[in-house]
Every structure is written in C-alpha cells, then in structure tokens.
Design a protein around this motif. Structure first.
Motif, PDB file in Angstrom:
ATOM      1  N   ASN A 137       0.609  26.796  -3.861  1.00  0.00           N
ATOM      2  CA  ASN A 137      -0.248  25.648  -3.563  1.00  0.00           C
ATOM      3  C   ASN A 137       0.449  24.306  -3.769  1.00  0.00           C
ATOM      4  O   ASN A 137      -0.201  23.305  -4.035  1.00  0.00           O
ATOM      5  CB  ASN A 137      -1.513  25.702  -4.444  1.00  0.00           C
ATOM      6  CG  ASN A 137      -2.357  26.928  -4.158  1.00  0.00           C
ATOM      7  OD1 ASN A 137      -2.707  27.191  -3.013  1.00  0.00           O
ATOM      8  ND2 ASN A 137      -2.668  27.676  -5.199  1.00  0.00           N
ATOM      9  N   LEU A 138       1.771  24.288  -3.654  1.00  0.00           N
ATOM     10  CA  LEU A 138       2.473  23.011  -3.802  1.00  0.00           C
ATOM     11  C   LEU A 138       1.999  22.024  -2.738  1.00  0.00           C
ATOM     12  O   LEU A 138       1.583  20.914  -3.026  1.00  0.00           O
ATOM     13  CB  LEU A 138       3.985  23.217  -3.678  1.00  0.00           C
ATOM     14  CG  LEU A 138       4.803  21.942  -3.866  1.00  0.00           C
ATOM     15  CD1 LEU A 138       4.884  21.550  -5.335  1.00  0.00           C
ATOM     16  CD2 LEU A 138       6.203  22.093  -3.274  1.00  0.00           C
ATOM     17  N   ALA A 139       2.076  22.464  -1.490  1.00  0.00           N
ATOM     18  CA  ALA A 139       1.553  21.663  -0.382  1.00  0.00           C
ATOM     19  C   ALA A 139       0.274  22.333   0.088  1.00  0.00           C
ATOM     20  O   ALA A 139       0.242  23.542   0.328  1.00  0.00           O
ATOM     21  CB  ALA A 139       2.574  21.591   0.758  1.00  0.00           C
ATOM     22  N   ARG A 140      -0.775  21.579   0.213  1.00  0.00           N
ATOM     23  CA  ARG A 140      -2.073  22.138   0.584  1.00  0.00           C
ATOM     24  C   ARG A 140      -2.053  22.611   2.038  1.00  0.00           C
ATOM     25  O   ARG A 140      -1.740  21.850   2.943  1.00  0.00           O
ATOM     26  CB  ARG A 140      -3.167  21.083   0.415  1.00  0.00           C
ATOM     27  CG  ARG A 140      -3.346  20.613  -1.020  1.00  0.00           C
ATOM     28  CD  ARG A 140      -4.085  21.655  -1.846  1.00  0.00           C
ATOM     29  NE  ARG A 140      -4.284  21.195  -3.221  1.00  0.00           N
ATOM     30  CZ  ARG A 140      -5.313  20.483  -3.622  1.00  0.00           C
ATOM     31  NH1 ARG A 140      -6.237  20.096  -2.739  1.00  0.00           N
ATOM     32  NH2 ARG A 140      -5.443  20.121  -4.876  1.00  0.00           N
ATOM     33  N   THR A 141      -2.381  23.860   2.255  1.00  0.00           N
ATOM     34  CA  THR A 141      -2.534  24.370   3.613  1.00  0.00           C
ATOM     35  C   THR A 141      -4.006  24.318   3.992  1.00  0.00           C
ATOM     36  O   THR A 141      -4.882  24.434   3.149  1.00  0.00           O
ATOM     37  CB  THR A 141      -2.017  25.819   3.728  1.00  0.00           C
ATOM     38  OG1 THR A 141      -2.718  26.633   2.778  1.00  0.00           O
ATOM     39  CG2 THR A 141      -0.524  25.892   3.434  1.00  0.00           C
ATOM     40  N   SER A 142      -4.269  24.148   5.271  1.00  0.00           N
ATOM     41  CA  SER A 142      -5.645  24.021   5.731  1.00  0.00           C
ATOM     42  C   SER A 142      -5.781  24.666   7.097  1.00  0.00           C
ATOM     43  O   SER A 142      -4.854  24.672   7.899  1.00  0.00           O
ATOM     44  CB  SER A 142      -6.046  22.544   5.813  1.00  0.00           C
ATOM     45  OG  SER A 142      -7.309  22.405   6.420  1.00  0.00           O
ATOM     46  N   LEU A 163       7.007  24.603   2.996  1.00  0.00           N
ATOM     47  CA  LEU A 163       7.287  24.002   1.690  1.00  0.00           C
ATOM     48  C   LEU A 163       6.898  24.944   0.551  1.00  0.00           C
ATOM     49  O   LEU A 163       7.634  25.095  -0.431  1.00  0.00           O
ATOM     50  CB  LEU A 163       6.532  22.680   1.553  1.00  0.00           C
ATOM     51  CG  LEU A 163       7.222  21.449   2.142  1.00  0.00           C
ATOM     52  CD1 LEU A 163       6.223  20.300   2.291  1.00  0.00           C
ATOM     53  CD2 LEU A 163       8.388  21.020   1.266  1.00  0.00           C
ATOM     54  N   ASN A 164       5.758  25.589   0.683  1.00  0.00           N
ATOM     55  CA  ASN A 164       5.306  26.526  -0.349  1.00  0.00           C
ATOM     56  C   ASN A 164       6.245  27.717  -0.464  1.00  0.00           C
ATOM     57  O   ASN A 164       6.530  28.204  -1.559  1.00  0.00           O
ATOM     58  CB  ASN A 164       3.884  27.002  -0.042  1.00  0.00           C
ATOM     59  CG  ASN A 164       2.851  25.895  -0.188  1.00  0.00           C
ATOM     60  OD1 ASN A 164       3.101  24.873  -0.809  1.00  0.00           O
ATOM     61  ND2 ASN A 164       1.685  26.094   0.402  1.00  0.00           N
ATOM     62  N   THR A 165       6.744  28.202   0.680  1.00  0.00           N
ATOM     63  CA  THR A 165       7.661  29.341   0.680  1.00  0.00           C
ATOM     64  C   THR A 165       9.006  28.961   0.085  1.00  0.00           C
ATOM     65  O   THR A 165       9.583  29.709  -0.711  1.00  0.00           O
ATOM     66  CB  THR A 165       7.851  29.869   2.116  1.00  0.00           C
ATOM     67  OG1 THR A 165       6.583  30.273   2.639  1.00  0.00           O
ATOM     68  CG2 THR A 165       8.802  31.060   2.141  1.00  0.00           C
TER      69      THR A 165
END
Length: 217
Positions: free
Chosen positions: A53-58, A45-47
C-alpha cells in the motif's frame, strides 16, 4: 561482478504536495514515475518496493491528484506523479493536474530519471509521446515500462516490446523499453537494477562536484 542494487523495501513516505512550491528542498536525486491514469503506476511502485500500500491503487483511474514523495535513504527519493491522459475528471481539475505535472518536470533540478508506464496493449498515445519528447529534450534517462505484460503470451509480448523500441529509437539512446507485470513480476529485476544505477551514478556525480578544487590559487 554484479552491479550494486539499492534496497527499495526501506522506502518511507515523506509528503504529498499539490505543486513544486510545497515540496521539500530541491536537492539530492529524484526518480519519478509517470503514466496515463490506467497504466498501473501505483501497482508498479508497490511491486518495486515490496509495499502493498505504498502507492494507493484504485479501481477508478485518476485518483492520484498530488505529487507524492517517498525516500529510500537520505538524498534518494521516488516520486509518484499525478496520472495524465484520463478524460473522466472535471476539466478544471484536469488542467490543474497538468500544470503541476509540467512544473515539476520542467523545474525540479533533482529530477534525474523518469519511469514512464504504458499499458502494453495500448502504448504510445499522444500524451505518452509528449512525455517522451520532453524527456529527450531535457536529456533525461527514461525507462519505458510496458505494463500488464501478463495479459499477452510471450510471443506477442516480445513483438510489442520490439515494436515500441523501434518507434522511439529516433528520440535517442537514453530510452530503455521493457515489458513489466506487477502480477507476474516480469521486468522487476531490470527496473530495480536500472533505478539503482541511476541513483548511484548521480550520487557519485554529486560527490565529485562537492569536492574542493585543490588546484585553485
């Protein structure tokens, strides 16, 4: 003539909701991203949107616990669904996620397309197949992204894509299978083109339905 593509960079966050009852009005066109909790959904989603940081990655899979809505333009939304299939969360929480995910998929009228993400090295797990079979039953177009494609060299990567295409062919022609890498931008153009086509086709269909019937007596 090149097909029209939307500007996904214009996207903005709308809301996070624990279930469909807390979502905005069920209208317009929504395309949802779904996948196992370690499939690279947030990175994709971010790509796509060029927002880091649109969708938080963890580093801890399973952190997406809510239905997250983002709007591209009026009536066109991206949806980040809770990750499925990750075992290392409390059972009660896992069941709650599954319920909210199932409700959205079954009852959200504005859902017009689904992007299902799978790690290219470990595709087509049981939960993935359940999602694909459900999508086929509802006749939803699906873009199946084989993520982390940079982990394989071109030969094995292409072989895996062909293998997955062959494995899902019986589910119908609405499933498109592509390799994808957020790191190397593999498949990003195809994702952008496909989603743009889905949004524009559904928006056009909606406009036709809204037109009055001039032949009515």
């Amino acid at each position: 003539m090149e097909s029209q593509t939307l500007n996904f960079n214009k996207v903005h966050f709308v809301t996070s909701a624990p279930d469909i009852r807390h979502l905005p009005n069920d209208g317009g066109v929504e395309i949802a991203f779904a996948g196992r909790s370690n499939a690279g959904k947030s990175s994709a989603l971010n790509t796509l949107t060029k927002h880091k940081n649109l969708a938080r990655t963890s580093k801890t899979p399973g952190r997406t616990q809510l239905i997250n809505l983002f709007e591209l333009e009026p009536g066109k939304r991206l949806v980040d669904l809770p990750g499925y299939g990750y075992a290392q969360v409390p059972l009660e929480m896992k069941l709650k996620w599954q319920k909210s995910l199932a409700e959205y998929l079954q009852r959200r009228e504005s859902l017009k397309g689904l992007v299902i993400l799978m790690d290219i090295r470990h595709p087509l797990k049981e939960t993935d197949m359940n999602m694909l079979e459900w999508s086929a039953h509802r006749q939803l177009p699906v873009m199946l992204l084989l993520t982390k494609a940079d982990k394989l060299s071109p030969g094995p990567r292409n072989n895996q894509v062909i293998k997955v295409r062959n494995a899902v062919v019986n589910l119908g022609p609405q499933i498109q299978v592509e390799a994808f890498s957020s790191l190397n931008n593999i498949g990003v153009d195809k994702l952008t083109q496909t989603l743009s086509a889905w949004y524009l086709a559904n928006a056009a269909a909606g406009s036709e339905q809204d037109e009055p019937d001039l032949h009515e007596e």
